[in-house]
Design a protein around this motif. Structure first.
Motif, PDB file in Angstrom:
ATOM      1  N   ASP A  11     -13.298  20.573  36.786  1.00 32.13           N
ATOM      2  CA  ASP A  11     -14.669  21.102  36.826  1.00 32.13           C
ATOM      3  C   ASP A  11     -14.731  22.525  36.269  1.00 32.13           C
ATOM      4  O   ASP A  11     -15.421  23.401  36.791  1.00 32.13           O
ATOM      5  CB  ASP A  11     -15.220  21.066  38.247  1.00 32.13           C
ATOM      6  CG  ASP A  11     -15.876  19.731  38.577  1.00 32.13           C
ATOM      7  OD1 ASP A  11     -16.160  18.969  37.639  1.00 32.13           O
ATOM      8  OD2 ASP A  11     -16.104  19.453  39.765  1.00 32.13           O
ATOM      9  N   GLY A  12     -13.970  22.757  35.206  1.00 34.15           N
ATOM     10  CA  GLY A  12     -13.996  24.038  34.536  1.00 34.15           C
ATOM     11  C   GLY A  12     -13.086  25.102  35.123  1.00 34.15           C
ATOM     12  O   GLY A  12     -12.931  26.179  34.535  1.00 34.15           O
ATOM     13  N   THR A  13     -12.470  24.819  36.272  1.00 32.17           N
ATOM     14  CA  THR A  13     -11.568  25.786  36.905  1.00 32.17           C
ATOM     15  C   THR A  13     -10.133  25.498  36.487  1.00 32.17           C
ATOM     16  O   THR A  13      -9.630  24.390  36.730  1.00 32.17           O
ATOM     17  CB  THR A  13     -11.674  25.724  38.438  1.00 32.17           C
ATOM     18  OG1 THR A  13     -13.021  25.967  38.830  1.00 32.17           O
ATOM     19  CG2 THR A  13     -10.748  26.747  39.084  1.00 32.17           C
ATOM     20  N   PRO A  14      -9.451  26.457  35.858  1.00 30.69           N
ATOM     21  CA  PRO A  14      -8.072  26.206  35.414  1.00 30.69           C
ATOM     22  C   PRO A  14      -7.169  25.832  36.577  1.00 30.69           C
ATOM     23  O   PRO A  14      -7.314  26.337  37.700  1.00 30.69           O
ATOM     24  CB  PRO A  14      -7.655  27.550  34.793  1.00 30.69           C
ATOM     25  CG  PRO A  14      -8.945  28.201  34.408  1.00 30.69           C
ATOM     26  CD  PRO A  14      -9.930  27.786  35.455  1.00 30.69           C
ATOM     27  N   VAL A  15      -6.210  24.948  36.310  1.00 33.07           N
ATOM     28  CA  VAL A  15      -5.254  24.499  37.318  1.00 33.07           C
ATOM     29  C   VAL A  15      -3.946  25.249  37.117  1.00 33.07           C
ATOM     30  O   VAL A  15      -3.428  25.333  36.002  1.00 33.07           O
ATOM     31  CB  VAL A  15      -5.007  22.987  37.215  1.00 33.07           C
ATOM     32  CG1 VAL A  15      -3.979  22.544  38.250  1.00 33.07           C
ATOM     33  CG2 VAL A  15      -6.308  22.220  37.398  1.00 33.07           C
ATOM     34  N   ASP A  16      -3.431  25.801  38.197  1.00 33.72           N
ATOM     35  CA  ASP A  16      -2.161  26.525  38.150  1.00 33.72           C
ATOM     36  C   ASP A  16      -1.064  25.623  38.693  1.00 33.72           C
ATOM     37  O   ASP A  16      -1.052  25.282  39.876  1.00 33.72           O
ATOM     38  CB  ASP A  16      -2.255  27.810  38.969  1.00 33.72           C
ATOM     39  CG  ASP A  16      -0.975  28.643  38.898  1.00 33.72           C
ATOM     40  OD1 ASP A  16      -0.074  28.284  38.107  1.00 33.72           O
ATOM     41  OD2 ASP A  16      -0.871  29.636  39.646  1.00 33.72           O
ATOM     42  N   GLY A  19     -22.706  11.769  49.891  1.00 32.41           N
ATOM     43  CA  GLY A  19     -21.488  11.626  49.099  1.00 32.41           C
ATOM     44  C   GLY A  19     -21.261  12.837  48.200  1.00 32.41           C
ATOM     45  O   GLY A  19     -22.016  13.809  48.212  1.00 32.41           O
ATOM     46  N   THR A  20     -20.223  12.766  47.411  1.00 33.71           N
ATOM     47  CA  THR A  20     -19.911  13.836  46.461  1.00 33.71           C
ATOM     48  C   THR A  20     -19.554  13.222  45.113  1.00 33.71           C
ATOM     49  O   THR A  20     -18.837  12.220  45.066  1.00 33.71           O
ATOM     50  CB  THR A  20     -18.730  14.707  46.941  1.00 33.71           C
ATOM     51  OG1 THR A  20     -17.595  13.860  47.181  1.00 33.71           O
ATOM     52  CG2 THR A  20     -19.085  15.443  48.216  1.00 33.71           C
ATOM     53  N   PRO A  21     -20.044  13.796  44.023  1.00 31.77           N
ATOM     54  CA  PRO A  21     -19.710  13.247  42.701  1.00 31.77           C
ATOM     55  C   PRO A  21     -18.260  13.520  42.346  1.00 31.77           C
ATOM     56  O   PRO A  21     -17.633  14.449  42.863  1.00 31.77           O
ATOM     57  CB  PRO A  21     -20.662  13.996  41.760  1.00 31.77           C
ATOM     58  CG  PRO A  21     -20.957  15.279  42.478  1.00 31.77           C
ATOM     59  CD  PRO A  21     -20.949  14.956  43.940  1.00 31.77           C
ATOM     60  N   GLY A  22     -17.731  12.706  41.446  1.00 35.87           N
ATOM     61  CA  GLY A  22     -16.372  12.918  40.978  1.00 35.87           C
ATOM     62  C   GLY A  22     -16.279  14.164  40.111  1.00 35.87           C
ATOM     63  O   GLY A  22     -17.264  14.604  39.513  1.00 35.87           O
ATOM     64  N   VAL A  23     -15.085  14.737  40.048  1.00 36.86           N
ATOM     65  CA  VAL A  23     -14.886  15.948  39.260  1.00 36.86           C
ATOM     66  C   VAL A  23     -14.623  15.580  37.805  1.00 36.86           C
ATOM     67  O   VAL A  23     -14.175  14.473  37.489  1.00 36.86           O
ATOM     68  CB  VAL A  23     -13.706  16.782  39.797  1.00 36.86           C
ATOM     69  CG1 VAL A  23     -13.941  17.177  41.243  1.00 36.86           C
ATOM     70  CG2 VAL A  23     -12.387  16.015  39.654  1.00 36.86           C
ATOM     71  N   ASP A  24     -14.931  16.512  36.908  1.00 39.68           N
ATOM     72  CA  ASP A  24     -14.589  16.367  35.489  1.00 39.68           C
ATOM     73  C   ASP A  24     -13.221  17.000  35.241  1.00 39.68           C
ATOM     74  O   ASP A  24     -12.893  18.034  35.820  1.00 39.68           O
ATOM     75  CB  ASP A  24     -15.632  17.049  34.606  1.00 39.68           C
ATOM     76  CG  ASP A  24     -16.994  16.376  34.676  1.00 39.68           C
ATOM     77  OD1 ASP A  24     -17.043  15.195  35.049  1.00 39.68           O
ATOM     78  OD2 ASP A  24     -17.998  17.045  34.356  1.00 39.68           O
ATOM     79  N   LEU A  25     -12.452  16.377  34.371  1.00 35.46           N
ATOM     80  CA  LEU A  25     -11.130  16.883  34.028  1.00 35.46           C
ATOM     81  C   LEU A  25     -11.086  17.289  32.562  1.00 35.46           C
ATOM     82  O   LEU A  25     -11.539  16.535  31.697  1.00 35.46           O
ATOM     83  CB  LEU A  25     -10.053  15.818  34.276  1.00 35.46           C
ATOM     84  CG  LEU A  25      -9.898  15.266  35.699  1.00 35.46           C
ATOM     85  CD1 LEU A  25      -8.770  14.230  35.730  1.00 35.46           C
ATOM     86  CD2 LEU A  25      -9.643  16.386  36.693  1.00 35.46           C
ATOM     87  N   SER A  26     -10.552  18.458  32.308  1.00 39.48           N
ATOM     88  CA  SER A  26     -10.227  18.875  30.938  1.00 39.48           C
ATOM     89  C   SER A  26      -8.720  18.807  30.792  1.00 39.48           C
ATOM     90  O   SER A  26      -7.985  19.405  31.579  1.00 39.48           O
ATOM     91  CB  SER A  26     -10.720  20.301  30.667  1.00 39.48           C
ATOM     92  OG  SER A  26     -12.130  20.361  30.706  1.00 39.48           O
ATOM     93  N   LEU A  27      -8.257  18.059  29.799  1.00 38.71           N
ATOM     94  CA  LEU A  27      -6.830  17.821  29.633  1.00 38.71           C
ATOM     95  C   LEU A  27      -6.184  18.876  28.749  1.00 38.71           C
ATOM     96  O   LEU A  27      -6.868  19.670  28.086  1.00 38.71           O
ATOM     97  CB  LEU A  27      -6.595  16.434  29.043  1.00 38.71           C
ATOM     98  CG  LEU A  27      -7.190  15.241  29.791  1.00 38.71           C
ATOM     99  CD1 LEU A  27      -6.702  13.938  29.165  1.00 38.71           C
ATOM    100  CD2 LEU A  27      -6.867  15.292  31.273  1.00 38.71           C
ATOM    101  N   THR A  28      -4.876  18.858  28.733  1.00 40.09           N
ATOM    102  CA  THR A  28      -4.109  19.707  27.816  1.00 40.09           C
ATOM    103  C   THR A  28      -4.007  19.074  26.438  1.00 40.09           C
ATOM    104  O   THR A  28      -3.553  19.710  25.484  1.00 40.09           O
ATOM    105  CB  THR A  28      -2.689  19.916  28.367  1.00 40.09           C
ATOM    106  OG1 THR A  28      -2.047  18.625  28.496  1.00 40.09           O
ATOM    107  CG2 THR A  28      -2.722  20.587  29.733  1.00 40.09           C
ATOM    108  N   ILE A  29      -4.431  17.833  26.324  1.00 41.07           N
ATOM    109  CA  ILE A  29      -4.296  17.063  25.089  1.00 41.07           C
ATOM    110  C   ILE A  29      -5.263  17.576  24.021  1.00 41.07           C
ATOM    111  O   ILE A  29      -6.447  17.814  24.295  1.00 41.07           O
ATOM    112  CB  ILE A  29      -4.588  15.573  25.359  1.00 41.07           C
ATOM    113  CG1 ILE A  29      -3.607  15.015  26.380  1.00 41.07           C
ATOM    114  CG2 ILE A  29      -4.545  14.759  24.074  1.00 41.07           C
ATOM    115  CD1 ILE A  29      -2.163  15.087  25.960  1.00 41.07           C
ATOM    116  N   ASP A  30      -4.764  17.743  22.817  1.00 37.68           N
ATOM    117  CA  ASP A  30      -5.617  18.030  21.670  1.00 37.68           C
ATOM    118  C   ASP A  30      -5.952  16.704  20.995  1.00 37.68           C
ATOM    119  O   ASP A  30      -5.056  15.975  20.551  1.00 37.68           O
ATOM    120  CB  ASP A  30      -4.900  18.958  20.685  1.00 37.68           C
ATOM    121  CG  ASP A  30      -5.770  19.302  19.486  1.00 37.68           C
ATOM    122  OD1 ASP A  30      -6.490  20.304  19.545  1.00 37.68           O
ATOM    123  OD2 ASP A  30      -5.724  18.533  18.491  1.00 37.68           O
TER     124      ASP A  30
END
Length: 608
Positions: free
Chosen positions: A465-470, A224-235
């Protein structure tokens, strides 16, 4: 003497019958042993074989700093009872222990008692026990020598940050929750379900007579593969402050709900968004049984008539067609009769202000002037209707913004090409009646007005996972040359009208925006609701004149105002005052506003 009986034919017949029967049996056995051998082997294997899907670790959700956890997966215990081994005294003792340790109220205690009399060998008595609670219960059970009690570990979704109101978790509407089956519901959890959940591991083994796996035979077929972590735009800090502000306004204005969203007008990043009433995502089951409508996020999933904030769309249409300028003088007559006198529209105060410039008419929110401008967009009614409708569509109304949360709706915008508009339809549309929009649509449209004409794509995820989303660049929907005029007009609104100015401007900052007040249609009685209105304000705040840093959209749903006089409604917290409070909170957050290039200061040469 008896005659001779010849049995040879009979014997031959019997031999032939037995031979055929034996051949059929042998053939059938051969078919089972050879043709069906794989199926038989598989069936036999299934009786001792166990295949289990082990869910992957679900990804964690962080705020924009990447350090504050908004949602995470943790392990908790559930208490299991074999109720066939418990007598009445045991059941009473266990109920008392759980009530004491967990602080259960009368209803919860009664519910535990009902589960314990079920007579089943496997009963989940309580869930979501923390390690401390499990240890305390386990010690009491051992002391009481209660039989048939065990603990099992389960994974649950936890929301560790408290929200801005009582019994709420931070950003509940935005995040959503994860149900017992591991499926995200609402918000980010549902939209990013596949990414957050990952793929389960597949483990195979033999099982014993009790159906339990034989440890020595276990092997992993798929890791299997673990789920990804998300960093939000929310402060997180601004989100908490925003939730506190909307809750305070909800209480003060006796509103049905209050919503707000803070948007970066250049990138589309949602810095905070909230609605009150909210809920505690850690206790979603209680809300599901009592008020499931609470899960719906009004910022993206609920439409309403925006009222006069839509006059800014009429301004754009007028400037683009060059049928009006900011200084054009128009007669505000208070009431405008339309459709051959069969219909009419009024200014909110039913009073005529006389001849005034277009920018002043927008500042004082004159319905009659907005209607006149809309009717004059083109030589014919059909053409003028098409011009205004096209501006609406271009600014994103009638379609989803594409924000990355579940449940977004596109609103309702009637097409004059499908059903021709009357004059009253065009006039009403000029000041935001007869259309239905969401707060996020308003924030995006006003962002385009002040950012140079780009329709940004709003989004709440900043990195995976630490990679910025465009999310890509938005499309050009307004001529860039119009932005300065629109920005200045919105500042003119709040700086000119004393009613707005005293409760909207922020010392040291450049502020602009537009208010909106709309009646609310009650479909059950077929008439307008009395004593309640929708109040909106969409505006910007910036550190420098003409350069907005943030766009904020506010909606007070079914606020209860005092009517001072016709057209003048007053509440403890008006929409533009709530905007000012939120804007003040936002500009006070260190590092939240985007970096601006420092001015170049020439340094004099010492020899000169």
């Amino acid at each position: 003497m008896l005659g001779r009986t010849d049995s040879r034919g009979r014997l031959l017949f019997l031999l032939l019958a037995f031979g055929l029967a034996a051949g059929a049996i042998v053939g059938r056995l051969g078919w089972w042993q050879i043709a069906r051998q794989p199926d038989l082997a598989e069936a036999a294997h299934r009786q001792i074989y166990l295949r289990v899907e082990v869910p992957a670790q679900r990804g964690t959700i962080y705020d924009r700093s990447g350090t504050i956890i908004l949602a995470e997966t943790v392990t908790r215990d559930r208490l299991i009872a074999d109720t066939t081994r418990l007598d009445a005294a045991d059941r009473d003792a266990l109920t008392r222990i759980l009530s004491d340790v967990l602080g259960l109220d009368e209803a919860a205690t009664a519910s535990v008692g009902e589960r314990l009399v079920s007579g089943r060998a496997y009963v989940v008595v309580v869930r979501d026990l923390t390690p401390d609670a499990s240890d305390a219960i386990r010690a009491r059970i051992l002391e009481a020598r209660l039989p048939g009690i065990s603990f099992e570990v389960e994974s649950v979704r936890a929301h560790p940050q408290s929200g801005g109101g009582p019994k709420t978790s931070l950003a509940a509407h935005l995040l959503g929750f994860v149900n017992r089956d591991g499926a995200g519901q609402y918000g980010i959890e549902q939209f990013y379900q596949e990414d957050l959940a990952g793929t389960p591991a597949i483990v195979e083994s033999d099982r014993d007579a009790n159906g339990k796996p034989v440890i020595e035979t276990q092997h992993t077929v798929d890791a299997g593969t673990p789920g990804v972590d998300l960093s939000l735009t929310i402060d997180a800090g601004l989100q908490l402050a925003l939730e506190q502000e909307v809750m305070s306004a909800w209480v003060a204005d006796r509103a049905k709900s209050v919503s707000a969203v803070v948007l970066d007008p250049y990138t589309g990043e949602v810095l905070a968004e909230a609605t009150y009433p909210s809920y505690d995502a850690n206790d979603y089951a209680a809300i599901a049984s009592s008020d499931p409508g609470r899960f719906v996020d009004p910022v993206v999933s609920e439409v309403y008539e925006p009222g006069s904030v839509f006059k800014m769309l009429t301004v754009i249409a007028g400037l683009e067609t060059e049928t009006v300028t900011m200084s054009t003088k128009i007669d505000d007559v208070g009431t405008l009769h339309l459709d051959g006198g069969r219909t009419k529209i009024d200014d909110a105060d039913r009073r005529a202000m006389g001849v005034m410039t277009f920018e002043d008419a927008i500042a004082f929110s004159r319905n009659v002037v907005a209607a006149k401008v809309a009717l004059g967009l083109a030589p014919s009614l059909d053409a003028a209707s098409s011009v205004l409708h096209e501006v609406w569509l271009r600014l994103g109304f009638g379609s989803r913004t594409g924000i990355d949360v579940a449940g977004e709706v596109g609103g309702l915008v009637h097409d004059p090409a499908a059903t021709a508009w009357r004059e009253i339809d065009l006039a009403n549309g000029a000041f935001g009646q007869g259309v239905a929009v969401t707060p996020i649509q308003l924030a995006v449209a006003f962002s385009a007005m002040v950012n140079g004409g780009t329709l940004v794509k709003p989004h709440v995820v900043r990195a995976v996972d630490g990679t910025p989303v465009d999310f890509g660049a938005g499309g050009q929907v307004i001529d860039p040359s119009l932005s300065p005029a629109l920005t200045a007009l919105m500042h003119h609104v709040v700086a000119t009208v004393p009613f707005y100015r005293d409760r909207t401007l922020i010392p040291g900052y450049y502020v602009g925006g537009k208010t909106g007040t709309a009646q609310i249609w009650d479909s059950e009685i077929g008439n307008w609701k009395t004593g309640v209105f929708n109040f909106s304000f969409v505006g910007y705040v910036g550190r420098d004149p003409g350069y907005p840093d943030l766009v904020i959209a506010v909606r007070i749903n079914e606020g209860h105002p005092d009517v001072r006089r016709v057209g003048q409604l007053e509440m403890p917290v008006m929409s533009f005052e709530l905007f000012r409070r939120i804007a003040t909170d936002a500009v006070s957050i260190p590092g939240l506003l985007p970096d601006r290039p420092a001015p170049i200061v020439p340094i004099p040469h010492p020899d000169r």
